[in-house]
Design a protein around this motif. Structure first.
Motif, mmCIF file in Angstrom:
data_model
loop_
_atom_site.group_PDB
_atom_site.id
_atom_site.type_symbol
_atom_site.label_atom_id
_atom_site.label_comp_id
_atom_site.label_asym_id
_atom_site.label_seq_id
_atom_site.Cartn_x
_atom_site.Cartn_y
_atom_site.Cartn_z
ATOM 1 N N THR A 209 1.069 -1.158 0.063
ATOM 2 C CA THR A 209 -0.083 -0.039 0.076
ATOM 3 C C THR A 209 1.127 1.202 0.000
ATOM 4 O OG1 THR A 209 -1.368 -0.421 1.079
ATOM 5 C CG2 THR A 209 -2.110 1.281 0.978
ATOM 6 N N TRP B 240 0.633 5.143 -1.310
ATOM 7 C CA TRP B 240 -0.372 6.035 -1.335
ATOM 8 C C TRP B 240 0.547 7.499 -1.483
ATOM 9 C CZ3 TRP B 240 -5.819 4.507 1.590
ATOM 10 C CH2 TRP B 240 -5.725 3.084 0.531
ATOM 11 N N GLN C 269 1.130 5.766 -6.951
ATOM 12 C CA GLN C 269 -0.303 4.948 -5.773
ATOM 13 C C GLN C 269 -0.645 3.624 -6.370
ATOM 14 O OE1 GLN C 269 -2.298 8.173 -2.674
ATOM 15 N NE2 GLN C 269 -2.962 8.784 -5.268
ATOM 16 N N THR C 270 -0.080 2.967 -5.464
ATOM 17 C CA THR C 270 -0.578 1.582 -6.279
ATOM 18 C C THR C 270 -0.856 0.351 -4.679
ATOM 19 O OG1 THR C 270 -0.286 -0.008 -7.422
ATOM 20 C CG2 THR C 270 1.333 0.327 -5.603
ATOM 21 N N SER C 271 -2.301 0.057 -4.691
ATOM 22 C CA SER C 271 -2.290 -0.951 -4.013
ATOM 23 C C SER C 271 -1.851 -2.842 -4.849
ATOM 24 C CB SER C 271 -3.947 -0.816 -2.979
ATOM 25 O OG SER C 271 -4.325 -0.024 -3.049
ATOM 26 N N LEU D 27 -5.518 0.767 -7.113
ATOM 27 C CA LEU D 27 -5.436 1.868 -5.720
ATOM 28 C C LEU D 27 -6.805 1.991 -4.903
ATOM 29 C CD1 LEU D 27 -3.922 3.907 -5.142
ATOM 30 C CD2 LEU D 27 -4.934 5.243 -6.747
ATOM 31 N N TYR D 28 -8.039 2.453 -4.883
ATOM 32 C CA TYR D 28 -8.760 2.027 -4.099
ATOM 33 C C TYR D 28 -10.106 1.150 -4.042
ATOM 34 C CZ TYR D 28 -7.068 6.689 -2.997
ATOM 35 O OH TYR D 28 -5.952 7.500 -2.519
#
Length: 365
Positions: free
Chosen positions: A157, A159, A242-244, A260-261
């Motif tokens: 995560t 961000w 940003q990345t998940s 992302l989300y």
């Protein structure tokens, strides 16, 4: 006959309630649940929220709303309030769906859930990332052995949150939101645990490199799972790209999720091992209709569980797993120890505080 819709109380009329919970409730529909009351201490916000969403009752008092004997409470308040509010709901005999972070310590969580009973009420946590159809399919493949044994995993995560985000005084503090891992990283951590099961030990490092906050703004860890799988964790609040991400390497495939989300089925990729047949790889295709990892699928499942009188997922011990891992991560990082699952108990300073009372030294240039 269809069951009656669940009479619901929404506590907190801020952004998460307005932008996420109410749209999910409307998507599921009034045949399943109806918001009867909203609780909010800000008079103007409460009145405007009730008018905007057509909610018949509004009050500044949770006790008053509980006196109306609802079937469900949805808690959208800051985590520092969760302990007191969850206890009040359970004591009133009402199941409460609590936004993450679930609590700011294991002690708080255990006090909250002490009022749960096997036949209800319960206090499930909002962990929506595990409820998307892509995750449910991946879990089925792992449990069935279709992918072979898990070997290596990565949970990320990374961000970006600027100074404006941390201008709220309760953010970036161990007594406010718990910091970066609790407020941001816990969703992917819960998803990793849903996919891989019980962890065994963790070793970690945290640092505060850029933001002027109490907690860390970057963190890394490695985790050994009970089946021998090794995993890495990377969390950041200062990453411009940003990345998940979840990556699992198994005997027969690499499974990758990048989003992302929230994710859809198409965000999951399965790369077969060189010796895997085309027929085997084809059998991994997801047959489930696409269900994005929003609050809606978890709420839909929760409503079904309540109608059936069964314990919801993400309640009790299941809801505690991610919090225990995060707590152990901080204990490892701040003491230099490798921490075993189940070792943080009453009497341990990390049981009653995420950071065990140890400050994180700033490492600004």
């Amino acid at each position: 006959m269809s069951p009656s819709p669940l009479r619901t109380v929404l506590v907190g009329a801020g952004g998460i309630a307005d932008a996420v919970h109410m749209p999910s409730i409307h998507e599921i529909g009034p045949e399943e649940l109806i918001v009867d009351s909203v609780v909010e201490i800000d008079d103007a916000r409460r009145t405007a929220f009730a008018a905007r969403w057509g909610i018949p009752h509004h009050t500044a008092s949770l006790d008053e709303a509980l006196g109306r004997r609802p079937d469900l409470v949805i808690l959208c308040t800051p985590p520092s309030l969760h302990r007191e509010q969850v206890i009040a709901c359970l004591e009133a005999g009402v199941t409460v769906w609590c936004e993450k972070p679930p609590a700011l310590s294991l002690a708080d969580y255990d006090a909250m859930t002490a009022g749960e009973r096997d036949d209800g009420p319960w206090a499930p946590i909002v962990f929506q990332q595990r409820y998307g159809s892509g995750a449910r399919h991946a879990r089925e493949l792992l449990v069935s052995g279709a992918l072979g044994r898990p070997l290596l995993a990565h949970c990320q995560t990374t961000w970006f949150r600027g100074d404006d985000y941390f201008a709220q005084p309760w953010r970036g503090s161990f007594s406010g939101d718990g910091g970066l891992i609790m407020a941001l990283g816990i969703h992917q951590i819960d998803l990793m645990l849903m996919l891989l099961g019980d962890w065994e030990e963790i070793s970690a490092q945290v640092a505060r490199r850029l933001r002027d906050i109490e907690t860390d703004d970057i963190a890394t860890a490695w985790v050994r799972f009970a089946d021998g799988t090794l995993a890495t964790i990377a969390n950041s609040a200062v990453s411009p790209a940003q990345t998940s991400r979840i990556r699992l390497d198994t005997e027969k495939a690499t499974v990758e999720l990048s989003h992302l989300y929230g994710y859809d089925n198409d965000d999951w990729r399965y790369t077969p091992a060189p010796d895997a047949s085309a027929e085997l790889a084809a059998s991994w295709a997801n047959p489930l209709p696409n269900e994005r990892s929003t609050h809606t699928p978890q709420l839909r499942r929760l409503v079904a569980d309540l109608h059936a009188g069964r314990r919801p997922e993400a309640s009790g011990e299941d809801g505690r797993r991610a919090l225990e891992l995060v707590t152990a991560l901080y204990k490892s990082a701040l003491t230099g120890e490798t921490v075993a699952r189940g070792s943080i108990r009453p009497g341990d300073p990390f049981y009653s505080a995420l950071n065990g009372g140890i400050g994180i030294r700033a490492e600004h240039a």
